[in-house]
Design an enzyme around this catalytic site. Structure first.
Site, PDB file in Angstrom:
ATOM      1  N   GLU A 189       0.813  -1.234   0.000  1.00 22.01           N
ATOM      2  CA  GLU A 189       0.000   0.000   0.000  1.00 22.01           C
ATOM      3  C   GLU A 189       0.839   1.273   0.000  1.00 22.01           C
ATOM      4  O   GLU A 189       0.705   2.112   0.899  1.00 22.01           O
ATOM      5  CB  GLU A 189      -0.957  -0.005   1.203  1.00 22.01           C
TER       6      GLU A 189
ATOM      7  N   GLU B 118      -5.434 -11.021  -1.609  1.00 18.91           N
ATOM      8  CA  GLU B 118      -6.265 -10.881  -0.389  1.00 18.91           C
ATOM      9  C   GLU B 118      -7.740 -10.914  -0.757  1.00 18.91           C
ATOM     10  O   GLU B 118      -8.541 -10.100  -0.278  1.00 18.91           O
ATOM     11  CB  GLU B 118      -5.940  -9.561   0.325  1.00 18.91           C
TER      12      GLU B 118
END
Ligand code: XIL
Length: 357
Positions: free
Chosen positions: A168, A273
């Site tokens: 991220e 994910e």
């Protein structure tokens, strides 16, 4: 031109077309394999997918719940620690570590013939307090980053196949996300992290993991640019992780683009994910058949598109949890995964199998 010549030209043109068709279909990797008879759903397992399929696991559940463990052993070929390998879980001080849970996971995976994907070395969240409180110049910050990455990657050298090196790091406007490493080292922390990890285990497959590829054209573009520019500088970056925390309101085409556009950078693609929320607005709802079918379509599309990209780029799909009630979304409530609270296979499971078949 006489008729014989015209016929010869037609024949040659026809032959060229057939050759072109043959070459094209052999290049479009997956369709060239003959499709065997479909396996009945009750005899299926996610292990039958043409790429590794796995789950993020919770170590306490793995240790204490027989059903959880059995489902993982029967279905999964790859495991990620949902939390146990994040920095504040592992690192208790400079050079001080808590390895028990991560070791347990790696041993468990090895005993059961599964791949382990490490998540995650550098993230703006889960920073231990000793790091936030550390004071030193740029070189000292580089030293602690290197020590941490190399202690962790080095410990599991040859046993953890791949790592999310940075997680991220891009904002919606394409700028780099603020984090302590960016503040103390500058943007160089990104390539250094990859280089340190690579030095510690040259065989590990190294990923940049992020979210939002399925809902933001810009995010897709920025990620491709970043990855391409790092690779031009010969940074050892081998893959893009697409978190894909998605929901039943997204268009199937956008989900498809998320995966195919990562493949454009010619690096491995890991849907890392995956969960498919049916209740993104957190309303007071029940899980109807209609929602179950919609969710099944989403899982099917993702399982399918992974099969559709070039074989050498298919790193696999990891679901963010095993069963609905163990999901990080479950207090909402939501029903985001392939197995229900009793570990029964859902319509989503059938969709997933249909997608990779
Ligand atoms: C989540 C875990 O599932 C939660 O248990 C924890 O409280 C917070 O982190 N993106 C990531 C994952 O990269 O590490 C996050 O996992 C979910 C979002």
């Amino acid at each position: 031109m006489d008729t014989m010549n015209k016929n010869l030209i037609r024949l040659l043109a026809g032959a060229c077309f057939l050759i072109a068709l043959f070459v094209f279909s052999s290049c479009s990797n997956n369709d060239s394999e003959p499709a065997g008879p479909a396996i009945p759903i009750e005899d299926q397992t996610l292990k039958n997918a043409p790429y590794p399929v796995g789950a993020a696991v919770n170590i306490t559940s793995l240790k204490n719940s027989e059903k959880y463990r059995e489902t993982v052993i029967h279905e999964m070929s790859s495991l990620t620690a949902e939390n146990a390998m994040k920095m504040n879980f592992l690192s208790k001080g400079r050079g001080e570590y808590f390895w028990d849970d991560a070791d347990y996971l790696v041993d468990f995976a090895q005993q059961n013939g599964m791949r382990v994907h490490g998540h995650t070395l550098v993230w703006y969240k889960h920073t231990p307090s000793w790091v936030s409180e550390f004071s030193g110049d740029k070189e000292e910050w580089k030293a602690i980053l290197k020590e941490y990455i190399q202690d962790v990657v080095g410990r599991y050298k040859g046993r953890i196949a791949s790592w999310d090196v940075v997680n991220e790091i891009v904002m919606d406007d394409g700028t780099l996300r603020d984090c302590i490493w960016l503040q103390k080292i500058g943007p160089e922390y990104i390539e250094l992290s990859f280089r340190y990890a690579h030095e510690a285990d040259p065989d590990a497959v190294l990923f940049y993991n992020d979210y939002g590829h399925e809902w933001s054209f810009n995010r897709r573009l920025f990620v491709n640019h970043l990855v391409d520019s790092l690779r031009t500088k010969e940074v050892p970056l081998h893959g893009i992780g697409l978190q894909m925390h998605t929901n039943t309101n997204r268009s199937l085409l956008d989900l498809r683009y998320a995966v195919t556009s990562a493949a454009i950078s010619k690096v491995k693609v890991h849907v890392s994910e995956l969960d498919v929320s049916v209740n993104p607005d957190k309303k007071d709802i029940t899980f109807t058949d209609d929602l179950a079918q919609k969710q099944s379509q989403v899982y099917k599309e993702i399982a399918k598109v992974m099969k559709d990209i070039p074989k050498e780029l298919q790193y696999g799909i990891t679901c963010w949890g095993v069963h609905d009630t163990g999901s990080w979304l479950s207090p909402n409530p939501d029903w985001a995964l392939l197995f229900d609270g009793d570990f029964e296979r859902k319509a989503a499971y059938r969709g997933f199998i249909e997608g990779f078949q």
